[in-house]
Design an enzyme around this catalytic site. Structure first.
Site, PDB file in Angstrom:
ATOM      1  N   ASN A   1       9.431  39.672  11.734  1.00 11.62           N
ATOM      2  CA  ASN A   1       9.677  41.117  11.652  1.00 11.62           C
ATOM      3  C   ASN A   1      10.935  41.316  10.810  1.00 11.62           C
ATOM      4  OD1 ASN A   1      10.147  43.813  12.043  1.00 11.62           O
ATOM      5  ND2 ASN A   1      10.638  43.645  14.230  1.00 11.62           N
TER       6      ASN A   1
ATOM      7  N   HIS B   1       7.751  48.704  19.261  1.00  8.83           N
ATOM      8  CA  HIS B   1       8.963  47.880  19.218  1.00  8.83           C
ATOM      9  C   HIS B   1      10.110  48.629  19.908  1.00  8.83           C
ATOM     10  CE1 HIS B   1      12.417  45.647  17.755  1.00  8.83           C
ATOM     11  NE2 HIS B   1      11.584  44.661  17.506  1.00  8.83           N
TER      12      HIS B   1
ATOM     13  N   GLU C   1      13.132  48.952  19.244  1.00  7.08           N
ATOM     14  CA  GLU C   1      14.016  49.740  18.368  1.00  7.08           C
ATOM     15  C   GLU C   1      13.414  51.107  18.077  1.00  7.08           C
ATOM     16  OE1 GLU C   1      14.600  46.724  15.392  1.00  7.08           O
ATOM     17  OE2 GLU C   1      15.871  45.623  16.779  1.00  7.08           O
TER      18      GLU C   1
ATOM     19  N   GLU D   1       9.345  41.173  24.451  1.00  2.49           N
ATOM     20  CA  GLU D   1      10.663  41.082  23.837  1.00  2.49           C
ATOM     21  C   GLU D   1      11.705  41.727  24.748  1.00  2.49           C
ATOM     22  OE1 GLU D   1      10.303  40.691  19.280  1.00  2.49           O
ATOM     23  OE2 GLU D   1      10.230  42.806  19.752  1.00  2.49           O
TER      24      GLU D   1
HETATM   25  P1  PGA Z   1      15.547  38.896  16.731  1.00  2.80           P
HETATM   26  O1  PGA Z   1      14.530  40.149  16.712  1.00  2.80           O
HETATM   27  O2  PGA Z   1      14.716  37.656  16.524  1.00  2.80           O
HETATM   28  O3  PGA Z   1      16.495  39.160  15.592  1.00  2.80           O
HETATM   29  O4  PGA Z   1      16.206  38.894  18.049  1.00  2.80           O
HETATM   30  C1  PGA Z   1      13.263  40.083  17.312  1.00  2.80           C
HETATM   31  C2  PGA Z   1      12.548  41.394  17.176  1.00  2.80           C
HETATM   32  O5  PGA Z   1      13.187  42.448  17.298  1.00  2.80           O
HETATM   33  O6  PGA Z   1      11.333  41.430  16.949  1.00  2.80           O
END
Ligand code: PGA
Length: 249
Positions: free
Chosen positions: A9, A94, A96, A166
């Site tokens: 990603n 996700h 975020e 996650e």
């Molecule tokens: P990271 O992000 O590997 O930088 O922790 C994972 C993600 O947000 O999919």
């Protein structure tokens, strides 16, 4: 058996120069037969990366899509538009986007539906915050995220859905869930899928772990029974690191 998957990603990173270098590097590498590789790139790179990877084992994913197919939604991109770039996946839910764009479970469910109707496969993300884990409510929280979204799909749709667990406290923080913590949650997620859709579908659904996956910890995480691969943020920006992660599967 669930497919083994290494998904990257890129988030809001990389221009065309880095993209061409990255896809060129990875296209020349040997990818194990039983491993699928997916890269979720920014919208601006969907077309070029899909064209570059057409003859390879690499699939391209968008990082989001709108839930409507078309209309007066300035600045938005629909699932059917993503599909026409040549991409075959879209990331939905996700953390975020849940946090910075206030996306809740009911909107996420609509996005999943729209993506599947446009013949895209979905990587559905779920996971709890640190506070929720400290309160020991992480299992019920993730259960709710899944119940309100993918459990509402018809059974046949599940072959086009990948789940990525996650934990938010492990994303971009350098802090990884221990292999044991990841396994526990993945097993739980598989049991929810089994309760609703049956054993065969549960066994065939790939469940990825995401949150500071790196070459140094990938092998141990992927060795857990219910961890079928990873969704990798930071470490997917460097082609050498990402290839090491692919080889850990
Ligand atoms: P990271 O992000 O590997 O930088 O922790 C994972 C993600 O947000 O999919």
């Amino acid at each position: 058996m669930a497919r083994k998957i290494a998904a990257g990603n890129w988030k809001m990173n990389n221009y065309i120069v880095e993209c061409v270098d990255f896809m060129g590097f990875l296209s020349k590498k040997r990818i194990p037969k039983d491993v699928d590789v997916i890269l979720a790139v920014p919208y601006t790179l969907l077309g070029v990366s899909s064209t570059m990877t057409k003859e390879s084992k690499i699939s391209i994913s968008a990082q989001n899509c709108h839930h409507q197919d078309k209309g007066a939604y300035t600045g938005e991109i629909s699932a059917s538009m993503v599909k026409r770039t040549g991409a075959s996946y879209v990331l939905v839910g996700h953390s975020e986007r849940r946090e910075f764009n206030q996306e809740g479970n009911s909107l996420i469910r609509k996005k999943i539906k729209s993506a599947l109707e446009s013949d895209l496969k979905v990587i559905f993300c779920c996971g709890e915050s640190l506070d929720i884990r400290k309160d020991k409510k992480h299992k019920s929280y993730v259960t709710k995220q899944i119940k309100k979204t993918i459990l509402k799909l018809p059974k046949e749709a599940m072959e086009n859905v990948i789940i990525a667990y996650e934990p938010i406290w492990a994303i971009g923080t350098g802090e990884t869930a221990t292999p044991k913590q990841a396994q526990k949650m993945h097993k739980h997620i598989r049991s929810i899928i089994e309760d609703k859709f049956g054993k065969e579908i549960a066994q065939n659904t790939s469940i990825l772990y995401g949150g500071s996956v790196k070459p140094a910890n990938a092998k141990e995480l992927f060795s857990q029974e219910d961890v079928d691969g990873g969704l990798v943020g930071g470490a997917s920006l460097d082609p050498t690191s990402f290839y090491q992660i692919i080889k850990s599967l």
